[in-house]
Design an enzyme around this catalytic site. Structure first.
Site, PDB file in Angstrom:
ATOM      1  N   GLU A  94      43.427  20.817  62.062  1.00 24.67           N
ATOM      2  CA  GLU A  94      42.970  21.973  62.847  1.00 24.67           C
ATOM      3  C   GLU A  94      43.343  21.769  64.323  1.00 24.67           C
ATOM      4  O   GLU A  94      43.429  20.641  64.819  1.00 24.67           O
ATOM      5  CB  GLU A  94      41.446  22.185  62.689  1.00 24.67           C
ATOM      6  CG  GLU A  94      41.040  23.556  63.210  1.00 24.67           C
ATOM      7  CD  GLU A  94      39.636  24.008  62.784  1.00 24.67           C
ATOM      8  OE1 GLU A  94      38.926  23.266  62.088  1.00 24.67           O
ATOM      9  OE2 GLU A  94      39.265  25.138  63.176  1.00 24.67           O
TER      10      GLU A  94
ATOM     11  N   HIS B 156      43.018  15.415  60.169  1.00 28.78           N
ATOM     12  CA  HIS B 156      42.727  16.852  60.016  1.00 28.78           C
ATOM     13  C   HIS B 156      43.663  17.600  60.952  1.00 28.78           C
ATOM     14  O   HIS B 156      43.870  17.190  62.087  1.00 28.78           O
ATOM     15  CB  HIS B 156      41.258  17.066  60.410  1.00 28.78           C
ATOM     16  CG  HIS B 156      40.760  18.461  60.371  1.00 28.78           C
ATOM     17  ND1 HIS B 156      41.223  19.417  59.507  1.00 28.78           N
ATOM     18  CD2 HIS B 156      39.772  19.075  61.095  1.00 28.78           C
ATOM     19  CE1 HIS B 156      40.563  20.545  59.704  1.00 28.78           C
ATOM     20  NE2 HIS B 156      39.690  20.371  60.665  1.00 28.78           N
TER      21      HIS B 156
ATOM     22  N   ASP C 250      42.095  21.821  67.186  1.00 32.26           N
ATOM     23  CA  ASP C 250      41.362  20.997  68.158  1.00 32.26           C
ATOM     24  C   ASP C 250      41.634  19.509  67.990  1.00 32.26           C
ATOM     25  O   ASP C 250      41.212  18.714  68.834  1.00 32.26           O
ATOM     26  CB  ASP C 250      39.853  21.281  68.105  1.00 32.26           C
ATOM     27  CG  ASP C 250      39.275  21.264  66.704  1.00 32.26           C
ATOM     28  OD1 ASP C 250      40.013  21.546  65.748  1.00 32.26           O
ATOM     29  OD2 ASP C 250      38.071  20.985  66.567  1.00 32.26           O
TER      30      ASP C 250
ATOM     31  N   HIS D 172      33.949  14.918  67.075  1.00 28.23           N
ATOM     32  CA  HIS D 172      33.221  15.702  68.089  1.00 28.23           C
ATOM     33  C   HIS D 172      31.884  15.015  68.374  1.00 28.23           C
ATOM     34  O   HIS D 172      31.206  14.568  67.443  1.00 28.23           O
ATOM     35  CB  HIS D 172      32.887  17.113  67.591  1.00 28.23           C
ATOM     36  CG  HIS D 172      34.069  17.976  67.317  1.00 28.23           C
ATOM     37  ND1 HIS D 172      34.883  18.474  68.309  1.00 28.23           N
ATOM     38  CD2 HIS D 172      34.571  18.463  66.157  1.00 28.23           C
ATOM     39  CE1 HIS D 172      35.833  19.227  67.757  1.00 28.23           C
ATOM     40  NE2 HIS D 172      35.668  19.226  66.463  1.00 28.23           N
TER      41      HIS D 172
ATOM     42  N   TYR E 264      25.849  22.363  63.916  1.00 28.36           N
ATOM     43  CA  TYR E 264      27.218  22.100  63.438  1.00 28.36           C
ATOM     44  C   TYR E 264      27.290  22.275  61.920  1.00 28.36           C
ATOM     45  O   TYR E 264      28.189  22.926  61.388  1.00 28.36           O
ATOM     46  CB  TYR E 264      27.600  20.665  63.833  1.00 28.36           C
ATOM     47  CG  TYR E 264      29.063  20.358  63.729  1.00 28.36           C
ATOM     48  CD1 TYR E 264      29.896  20.491  64.828  1.00 28.36           C
ATOM     49  CD2 TYR E 264      29.612  19.907  62.542  1.00 28.36           C
ATOM     50  CE1 TYR E 264      31.245  20.198  64.739  1.00 28.36           C
ATOM     51  CE2 TYR E 264      30.953  19.613  62.444  1.00 28.36           C
ATOM     52  CZ  TYR E 264      31.770  19.754  63.551  1.00 28.36           C
ATOM     53  OH  TYR E 264      33.098  19.448  63.452  1.00 28.36           O
TER      54      TYR E 264
ATOM     55  N   HIS F  31      36.307  19.992  56.332  1.00 26.95           N
ATOM     56  CA  HIS F  31      36.026  21.336  55.883  1.00 26.95           C
ATOM     57  C   HIS F  31      37.299  22.148  55.647  1.00 26.95           C
ATOM     58  O   HIS F  31      37.215  23.366  55.393  1.00 26.95           O
ATOM     59  CB  HIS F  31      35.120  22.050  56.901  1.00 26.95           C
ATOM     60  CG  HIS F  31      35.806  22.287  58.229  1.00 26.95           C
ATOM     61  ND1 HIS F  31      35.929  23.539  58.754  1.00 26.95           N
ATOM     62  CD2 HIS F  31      36.437  21.465  59.095  1.00 26.95           C
ATOM     63  CE1 HIS F  31      36.561  23.481  59.901  1.00 26.95           C
ATOM     64  NE2 HIS F  31      36.891  22.235  60.134  1.00 26.95           N
TER      65      HIS F  31
ATOM     66  N   HIS G 297      36.149  29.117  68.848  1.00 29.03           N
ATOM     67  CA  HIS G 297      36.580  30.141  67.887  1.00 29.03           C
ATOM     68  C   HIS G 297      35.433  31.028  67.394  1.00 29.03           C
ATOM     69  O   HIS G 297      35.235  31.262  66.204  1.00 29.03           O
ATOM     70  CB  HIS G 297      37.454  29.584  66.758  1.00 29.03           C
ATOM     71  CG  HIS G 297      36.853  28.540  65.837  1.00 29.03           C
ATOM     72  ND1 HIS G 297      35.618  28.640  65.272  1.00 29.03           N
ATOM     73  CD2 HIS G 297      37.392  27.390  65.354  1.00 29.03           C
ATOM     74  CE1 HIS G 297      35.400  27.601  64.486  1.00 29.03           C
ATOM     75  NE2 HIS G 297      36.462  26.826  64.531  1.00 29.03           N
TER      76      HIS G 297
ATOM     77  N   ASP H  74      35.643  15.770  61.329  1.00 30.62           N
ATOM     78  CA  ASP H  74      34.608  16.740  61.700  1.00 30.62           C
ATOM     79  C   ASP H  74      33.232  16.360  61.136  1.00 30.62           C
ATOM     80  O   ASP H  74      32.200  16.760  61.689  1.00 30.62           O
ATOM     81  CB  ASP H  74      34.974  18.134  61.173  1.00 30.62           C
ATOM     82  CG  ASP H  74      35.949  18.866  62.080  1.00 30.62           C
ATOM     83  OD1 ASP H  74      35.922  18.636  63.297  1.00 30.62           O
ATOM     84  OD2 ASP H  74      36.731  19.680  61.569  1.00 30.62           O
TER      85      ASP H  74
HETATM   86 FE1  FEO Z   1      37.982  21.397  61.810  1.00 27.37          FE
HETATM   87 FE2  FEO Z   1      37.040  20.049  64.786  1.00 27.37          FE
HETATM   88  O1  FEO Z   1      38.119  20.956  63.591  1.00 27.37           O
END
Ligand code: FEO
Length: 422
Positions: free
Chosen positions: A98, A96, A100, A247, A214, A163, A42, A182
């Site tokens: 989001e 979360h 991903d 991640h 990050y 986040h 993104h 995250d």
């Molecule tokens: Fe906030 Fe890895 O997504």
């Protein structure tokens, strides 16, 4: 048939293909996907790719913690299947929402339609915008709630704005593993899953760089929340032997090291260094950057020079974040800042930087305006400023180069003075 050659499609190879589940501890598995190819996350440059980590716990109630980005759903399902039939999943925790992490949820629920989904209230509200939740059993959880799944207990910890508003972490009590979502993540695609393996196969400095990258690009605005949340976790007295983010690599060797790195960054620690982040039209602003750099170095302060048009924005953000001071070089174009610099500063303002000192320089042809506009932006950000900025008409003369050198030296002196407060 013996000797048969199976042709593996290139997309499957690039996306991880046949990854085996990797055991973290006693029946707890990484079942995620490796995105070797992503270079733009993104808008954030990911030169090392990334992973979408999710975790499977084999217990009386088989539990999946998080899913993966939707185009990797087949891969995670295949990896889960290497451990257990996905139909046996009884609980799905969504830490979360989001894209991903949550956009494979429908594929998982097709296979395990009777599973219960555990999520925060804000997570549920957000997830409604992605899926029809009426067909699924949803349970809203908050900090302190627990879920007994057999031999193990999951403890939910909301981490709003780390986040996203919905974010939470899940602590597996008996195994002392924090699934940190995250938090503590890194965008690294690698054949190895753990920090100690990565340090052996790749390098410690690369791992540290990925953590800073990050944090700078995703978590910079949330330093105060990070401090509070880490303190909350410490108050709960949780014994954490392993931190497993969604991640990058899993912290099993030295989880306390990454927690300390986060606390340091949240408290405003940085290096005594200065990036010069500039762009240029006909090299005049670039010609200013070199004597400025020399002046900074001659004051004993490290300096990196970054041409913005040749560097991904997220790398410039990371380098800004590393140093205590920053100089921005912008030519004037149509009486305003050069567009890449304006973009950089807009991006930076959104990240709400603190504890940094900043100044600007640049060349102009007739009316000028870029340096003034840069300072207006610094004011909006509330950053400590080094004033006045330096403007040079058309092209620096030898005399101007001396001015640039002195500008660099004076800036470095201010940076040292400012740095001593931290
Ligand atoms: Fe906030 Fe890895 O997504």
């Amino acid at each position: 048939m013996a000797g048969e050659i199976r042709m593996i499609p290139m997309t499957e190879l690039l996306r991880g293909g046949d990854m085996k589940a990797v055991e973290l501890k006693n029946g707890i598995y990484w079942v995620g996907a490796i995105d070797w190819a992503v270079r733009d996350f993104h808008g954030y440059a990911t030169p090392r790719g990334t992973t979408y980590n999710n975790y499977l716990i084999i217990d009386d109630e088989i539990t999946l913690l998080d899913t993966v980005k939707h185009d990797f759903s087949d891969i995670t399902i295949k990896t889960i299947r290497s451990v257990v039939d996905p139909a046996k999943i009884r609980n799905v925790v969504i830490n979360h929402i989001e894209n991903d992490h949550a956009t494979s949820l429908d594929k998982i629920m097709e296979l395990a339609p009777r599973a219960t989904i555990y999520i925060t209230e804000k997570g549920k509200k957000g997830l409604e915008r992605f899926f029809d939740l009426s067909k699924w059993d949803m349970k809203v959880v908050k900090t302190g709630d627990t879920l007994r799944i057999g031999r193990r207990t999951l403890l939910f910890l909301e981490t709003p704005m780390l986040h996203w508003p919905d974010s939470m972490m899940t602590y597996i009590k008996e195994e002392k593993i924090l699934i940190s979502q995250d938090g503590f993540g890194q965008h690294i695609a690698s054949a190895v899953r753990f920090d100690d393996e990565f340090i052996t196969c790749e390098s410690l400095s690369e791992l540290e760089d990925a953590v800073v990258d990050y944090y700078a690009n995703i978590l910079m605005p949330f330093g105060p929340i990070i401090k509070t949340k880490i303190a909350d976790i410490q108050k709960l007295g949780l014994d954490i032997e392993m931190i497993a983010p969604d991640h990058g690599v899993i912290w099993r060797k030295n989880p306390e090291k990454v927690v300390k790195a986060y606390l340091d960054m949240a408290e405003g620690k940085s290096a005594l260094s200065v990036p010069i982040i500039y762009d240029t039209m006909w090299h005049s602003t670039e010609m200013m950057a070199l004597p400025i750099m020399q002046g900074i170095k001659d004051e004993g302060v490290e300096c990196k020079v970054i041409k913005l048009r040749a560097t991904p924005m997220s790398v410039a953000i990371k380098e800004f974040w590393r140093g205590r001071g920053c100089l921005v070089g912008t030519p004037t174009l149509n009486n305003i800042m050069y567009p890449t610099i304006a973009e950089f500063l807009t991006h930076l303002r959104g990240l709400r930087p603190k504890n940094r000192i900043i100044g600007a320089f640049g060349s102009y042809g007739w009316g000028g305006g870029a340096v003034k506009e840069a300072y207006d932006e610094f004011k909006r950000m509330g950053l400590e400023m080094f004033e006045p900025g330096l403007q040079i008409l058309y092209r620096p003369s030898l005399e101007d180069e001396t001015k640039c050198y002195e500008f660099g030296r004076e800036f470095a002196k201010k940076v040292k003075e400012y740095h001593s407060k931290f």
